[in-house]
Motif scaffolding. Structure first.
Motif: not given
Length: 187
Positions: A27, A151-152, A155
């Motif tokens: 990412q 997902q993600n 972060n």
């Protein structure tokens, strides 16, 4: 990560241990448009995380990376892949053990296959690692997007113990080694 519209997109798919770690690394690269965590390589249709964790589905935790080849090449993605995990351990990355954590490049065309095989051969010949590389190089198969909460992950969950102990050190090392390839932060 920039969700810009790119007319010329390409896709790479890698398995290199826990997809939270792999996703967090890719990412941060300039030219990467989207990174999705998911499952590939097995026989179970529409697998769940719980099923994949049993090690009986044949699936690997993978990241599917959509990128702009005008900003970052497949070769550069391969370099990050090889340098951010241990490709010499079979079915294991750190404390994550099982076939679902195996090291694998799922190629999307013959060019990707040739580049992955060339890079692997060159690394082995150079003796970069203390043991032979066990990374599989296989044709892409059906990709199943992992559940939304995967997902993600780093972060959004960076304070979680696994993220602090495993993901954060990997990301910090990556950012030092690949500082010239990092995406510019939005102001």
């Amino acid at each position: 990560m920039n969700e810009e519209v790119v007319l010329d997109k390409a896709v790479a798919t890698f398995g290199a241990g826990c997809f939270w770690c792999v996703e967090a690394v890719f990412q941060r690269l300039e030219g990467v448009i989207k990174v999705e965590s998911g499952y590939m390589g097995g026989t179970t249709k529409n697998p769940t995380y719980k099923e994949v964790c049993t090690g009986t589905t044949g699936h690997v935790e993978v990241t599917r990376i959509t990128y702009d080849p005008k900003k970052i090449s497949y070769e550069e993605l391969l370099e990050v892949f090889w340098k951010t995990h241990d490709p010499t351990t079979l079915n294991r990355q750190g404390n994550d053990i099982g076939t679902q954590y195996r090291s694998v490049v799922f190629y999307h065309d013959n060019t990707q296959k040739a580049l992955a095989e060339k890079y692997k051969t060159e690394l082995n010949a150079a003796g970069i690692f203390k043991a032979p590389i066990v990374t599989a190089i296989e044709p892409e198969k059906d990709f199943y997007v992992a559940e939304d909460y995967h997902q993600n992950y780093f972060n959004e969950n960076g304070s979680q113990p696994y993220c602090q102990l495993v993901v954060r050190p990997k990301v910090e090392k990556f950012e030092k080694v690949f500082k010239d390839k990092l995406a510019k932060k939005k102001q």
